[in-house]
Design an enzyme around this catalytic site. Structure first.
Site, short mmCIF file in Angstrom:
data_model
loop_
_atom_site.label_atom_id
_atom_site.label_comp_id
_atom_site.label_asym_id
_atom_site.label_seq_id
_atom_site.Cartn_x
_atom_site.Cartn_y
_atom_site.Cartn_z
N SER A 31 2.87 3.75 -0.26
CA SER A 31 1.95 3.15 -1.22
C SER A 31 2.73 2.63 -2.43
CB SER A 31 0.96 4.21 -1.69
OG SER A 31 1.64 5.20 -2.43
N GLY A 35 8.25 4.83 -4.49
CA GLY A 35 9.71 4.85 -4.55
C GLY A 35 10.38 3.98 -3.49
N ASP A 103 12.70 -6.88 -0.05
CA ASP A 103 11.66 -6.10 -0.74
C ASP A 103 10.32 -6.81 -0.61
OD1 ASP A 103 10.66 -3.92 -2.07
OD2 ASP A 103 11.46 -4.44 -4.04
N GLU A 104 9.23 -6.09 -0.81
CA GLU A 104 7.88 -6.65 -0.70
C GLU A 104 7.67 -7.35 0.65
OE1 GLU A 104 5.79 -5.88 -2.99
OE2 GLU A 104 6.78 -5.84 -4.94
N CYS A 160 -0.53 11.63 -6.55
CA CYS A 160 -1.90 11.20 -6.87
C CYS A 160 -2.15 11.40 -8.37
CB CYS A 160 -2.91 12.01 -6.05
SG CYS A 160 -4.61 11.62 -6.49
N CYS A 192 -4.37 10.13 -3.45
CA CYS A 192 -4.32 10.84 -2.16
C CYS A 192 -5.54 10.47 -1.33
CB CYS A 192 -4.26 12.35 -2.39
SG CYS A 192 -5.83 13.02 -2.96
P1 ADP Z 1 7.39 1.28 -5.08
O1 ADP Z 1 8.47 0.27 -4.76
O2 ADP Z 1 7.04 2.14 -3.90
O3 ADP Z 1 6.18 0.69 -5.75
P2 ADP Z 1 9.20 2.09 -7.17
O4 ADP Z 1 10.50 2.43 -6.51
O5 ADP Z 1 9.07 0.73 -7.81
O6 ADP Z 1 8.01 2.32 -6.11
O7 ADP Z 1 8.83 3.14 -8.32
C1 ADP Z 1 8.89 4.53 -8.14
C2 ADP Z 1 8.82 5.16 -9.51
O8 ADP Z 1 7.53 4.93 -10.06
C3 ADP Z 1 8.96 6.67 -9.57
O9 ADP Z 1 10.31 7.10 -9.56
C4 ADP Z 1 8.31 6.98 -10.91
O10 ADP Z 1 9.23 6.82 -11.97
C5 ADP Z 1 7.28 5.88 -11.08
N1 ADP Z 1 5.87 6.33 -10.91
C6 ADP Z 1 4.82 5.86 -11.63
N2 ADP Z 1 3.66 6.41 -11.21
C7 ADP Z 1 3.96 7.25 -10.20
C8 ADP Z 1 3.19 8.11 -9.34
N3 ADP Z 1 1.86 8.21 -9.46
N4 ADP Z 1 3.84 8.83 -8.40
C9 ADP Z 1 5.18 8.74 -8.28
N5 ADP Z 1 5.96 7.95 -9.06
C10 ADP Z 1 5.37 7.20 -10.00
ZN ZN Z 2 -5.86 13.20 -5.31
#
Ligand code: ADP
Ligand code: ZN
Length: 206
Positions: A31, A35, A103-104, A160, A192
């Site tokens: 999601s 990360g 990415d994306e 979540c 979640c």
């Molecule tokens: P993705 O590419 O999956 O969108 P990113 O790698 O850009 O994720 O970002 C991950 C980072 O987002 C985490 O290390 C944390 O710093 C931040 N973050 C913000 N909100 C959340 C969340 N609800 N759960 C986990 N990480 C979060």
């Molecule tokens: Zn939840």
């Protein structure tokens, strides 16, 4: 309980040693905020430390995506080339490139499946990160197809924001019903299974 997913490098070291033979496809899905970009950037940086030639791409879906870098929500960045299509991506691959990062991935056309298969068959390591579900929880093409053809799959999870459990969904908090609606914490939050409300008019977090 919230599970933490530590990535151990054993598999990556083994794969790197194999380089020189056939290539392969690695897919990182999860999601928003799980990360994916951090994990992609981590792998790309390690490949560069190993002096491998790396090229990174992301889809150019609007002006905000034309910046020449990929970025994680935590601030990690890596240079990348914006491209409109899988064909354009393939046209930019240089002969001596060993590692291709994307990415994306969910914003690419279906031709990306054939493209990454070709890159891997030509001996390259291909790493694709992308959303596996859209804001309604539906499989987000072409990621399901990429998962099917990948040698290695990593599923990442967020936390979540409602209850602290392991989040597998990207909850949209804006009114839009477009499948592609670019945004970050202004428009989405990690939820979640229990807290996810799969409607575009879902209430926002307090
Ligand atoms: P993705 O590419 O999956 O969108 P990113 O790698 O850009 O994720 O970002 C991950 C980072 O987002 C985490 O290390 C944390 O710093 C931040 N973050 C913000 N909100 C959340 C969340 N609800 N759960 C986990 N990480 C979060
Ligand atoms: Zn939840």
């Amino acid at each position: 309980m919230v599970e933490e997913f530590a990535f151990d490098n054993t598999e990556e070291r083994r794969k790197t040693r194999q380089n020189g033979g056939t290539g392969w496809i690695e897919v990182i899905v999860g999601s928003m905020f799980s990360g994916k970009s951090e994990e992609l950037i981590r792998r790309l940086r390690r490949a560069q430390i190993a002096r491998q030639k790396v090229q990174v791409f992301k889809p150019k879906i609007d002006d905000r995506y034309s910046i020449e870098q990929i970025a994680s929500h935590s601030g990690m960045t890596h240079i990348s080339k914006p491209v409109m299509t899988a064909k354009e991506l393939m046209a930019q691959i240089e002969d001596d490139t060993q590692v291709v990062g994307i990415d994306e991935g969910q914003f690419f056309d279906m031709e990306i499946v054939e493209a990454v298969n070709k890159l891997a068959s030509d001996g390259r390591r291909v790493i694709v990160a992308g959303l596996d579900q859209d804001y309604l929880g539906r499989p987000f093409e072409p990621m399901p197809q990429l998962l099917s053809v990948a040698e290695f799959i990593t599923k990442t999870h967020a936390i979540c924001v409602k209850c602290g459990n392991t989040a597998n969904y990207s909850q949209r908090t804006s009114d839009s019903t477009e499948r592609v609606e670019v945004g970050a914490s202004d428009k989405y939050e990690a939820r979640c299974r229990q807290c996810f409300v799969p409607h575009s008019d879902a209430p926002t977090a307090v």
